[in-house]
Design a protein around this motif. Structure first.
Motif, mmCIF file in Angstrom:
data_model
loop_
_atom_site.group_PDB
_atom_site.id
_atom_site.type_symbol
_atom_site.label_atom_id
_atom_site.label_comp_id
_atom_site.label_asym_id
_atom_site.label_seq_id
_atom_site.Cartn_x
_atom_site.Cartn_y
_atom_site.Cartn_z
ATOM 1 N N TYR A 70 1.012 -1.198 0.047
ATOM 2 C CA TYR A 70 0.200 0.100 -0.176
ATOM 3 C C TYR A 70 0.974 1.292 0.082
ATOM 4 N N SER A 71 0.595 2.270 -0.935
ATOM 5 C CA SER A 71 1.199 3.670 -0.917
ATOM 6 C C SER A 71 0.391 4.436 -1.624
ATOM 7 N N SER A 72 0.424 5.806 -0.987
ATOM 8 C CA SER A 72 -0.434 6.765 -1.392
ATOM 9 C C SER A 72 -1.826 6.721 -1.946
ATOM 10 N N ASN A 73 -2.640 6.082 -1.083
ATOM 11 C CA ASN A 73 -4.184 5.757 -1.413
ATOM 12 C C ASN A 73 -4.402 4.658 -2.566
ATOM 13 N N SER A 106 -16.110 3.688 3.462
ATOM 14 C CA SER A 106 -14.958 3.656 2.927
ATOM 15 C C SER A 106 -14.595 2.817 2.000
ATOM 16 N N ASP A 129 -10.816 -0.757 4.031
ATOM 17 C CA ASP A 129 -9.693 0.194 4.388
ATOM 18 C C ASP A 129 -8.359 -0.395 3.740
ATOM 19 N N SER A 131 -5.606 1.104 3.686
ATOM 20 C CA SER A 131 -4.449 1.608 4.171
ATOM 21 C C SER A 131 -3.702 0.584 5.367
ATOM 22 N N THR A 132 -4.750 -0.301 5.757
ATOM 23 C CA THR A 132 -4.110 -1.269 6.621
ATOM 24 C C THR A 132 -3.223 -2.390 6.215
#
Length: 382
Positions: A70-73, A106, A129, A131-132
């Motif tokens: 994961y990176s930058s959304n 989300s 989500d 981002s996790t």
């Protein structure tokens, strides 16, 4: 002419298949194209492609995910036979729309591209989500909404769900389920217009369009009403319809179609929608197997002129889902939309619509099913 992006409505009404079909015409200097004479046809064609559409099933695809980051959304999941890419959706401006449509807390969009391919094979929306990912086990729920079919991104007949849990580390398996796709690719567009310059010069229009594509054939069905007062002279077109067909070509991300001896080119964007030369979404992708009925009315009353539109969509899926929508625009006010999800059942010429609050309404098909009457209002099939 101001266009409203499908992305905005898609977020606020994730379950609404045609909410984003609205191309909003505001109080600018240019108006929508005038409706052609009632019953206009081209090439002698009178039967819509959608009426003869067939449905095929595309087999499931098993994937084994070997890594996730994961990176930058954006989350990327590498699999043995392709790559998943998840993109989170940023907050969007408020738009007047019914709360009856689901609004995920989300999520965003996802796509799966097969190894060595340049275009995604599957696309859709997801909740969860991302981002996790990488820091804890992450549960995601995906909807398969679009599939690459004969080189053209096409809406599936019925959305299918995928549940996956991305572990903090290690591999895991996920299967993209079998989906059904129509032989006809279909696009929708809606235009509401209200313009006032003076007591001698103003106009209002409500127009709904359906564009169908099959192979190298294209057709346009248009229905609507348009009234204007020019230099004190009134010109009315009430409940006019247009049907035209012609050739089309699709290549290199471009869609080119010819109707009434005029050729227009659109770019096919990343969502599969057709955009004009300004980059505005013009026609929104949907399924060719869906039944779409529209009612368009306008009231010419100076600065109080109003354009209204009602639409009923009956999705030919196993769940018999659909939407009912009312919208309107006035000269001095922004467009409002009231959208409700439904399930439905058909018994002869009777259609029972069930809303999320469990209330029901009964609509009636005409014998040839070219019109649908709901609550005293007659809707025309596109």
């Amino acid at each position: 002419m101001k266009k409203v992006s499908r992305k905005i409505f898609g977020l606020l009404a994730a379950s609404a298949l045609f909410a984003g079909a609205f191309v909003s015409c505001s109080n600018g200097s240019d108006s929508p194209s005038a409706l052609a004479a009632t019953g206009t046809t081209q090439n002698g064609t009178t039967t819509p492609l959608a009426d003869s559409a067939t449905v095929k099933e595309v087999a499931q695809v098993a994937t084994s995910v070997t890594s996730a980051s994961y990176s930058s959304n954006t989350a990327t999941l590498s699999a043995s036979n392709g790559t998943y890419v998840f993109t989170g959706t940023a907050a969007q401006p408020n738009i007047a729309i019914s709360a009856d449509a689901a609004q995920p807390s989300s999520g965003g969009t996802w796509k799966f591209t097969e190894t060595n391919a340049t275009s995604p094979k599957y696309m859709g929306s997801y909740t969860g989500d991302i981002s996790t990912i990488g820091s804890s086990d992450t549960a995601l729920n995906l909807k398969v909404e679009k599939i690459l079919n004969n080189g053209l991104l096409t809406a599936v007949v019925e959305k299918k769900d995928i549940s996956m849990t991305v572990p903090t580390s290690g591999t895991f398996d996920a299967t993209i389920p079998a989906v059904k796709v129509s032989s006809v690719t279909s696009y929708l567009a809606s235009k509401l217009w209200a313009s006032y310059n003076s007591n001698q010069h103003y106009e209002v229009a409500s127009i709904f369009e359906r564009l169908n594509v099959s192979g190298n054939k294209i057709e346009l069905t248009q229905f609507g009403s348009q009234k204007k007062l020019i230099d004190g002279k009134q010109d009315d077109k009430n409940n006019d319809s247009l049907f035209a067909s012609g050739p089309c070509t699709i290549a290199n991300g471009q869609f080119e179609g010819t109707l009434f001896n005029k050729t227009k080119t659109f770019k096919i964007d990343a969502d599969g929608d057709l955009v004009d030369d300004k980059g505005d979404k013009y026609y929104i992708l949907t399924s060719g197997s869906y039944m779409v009925y529209a009612n368009a009315t306008v009231t010419l009353d100076g600065a109080n002129s109003v354009a209204k539109q009602k639409v009923v969509m009956l999705n030919d899926d196993s769940g018999k889902t659909g939407q009912v929508m009312d919208s309107q625009r006035t000269v001095n006010a922004s467009k409002t939309i009231n959208l409700k999800d439904i399930t439905y059942s058909i018994d002869g010429n009777k259609v029972t619509l069930t809303f999320s609050d469990k209330s029901t309404q009964t609509a009636t098909f005409s014998t040839d099913r070219k019109t649908l009457t709901l609550d005293g209002v007659v809707y025309t099939k596109l």
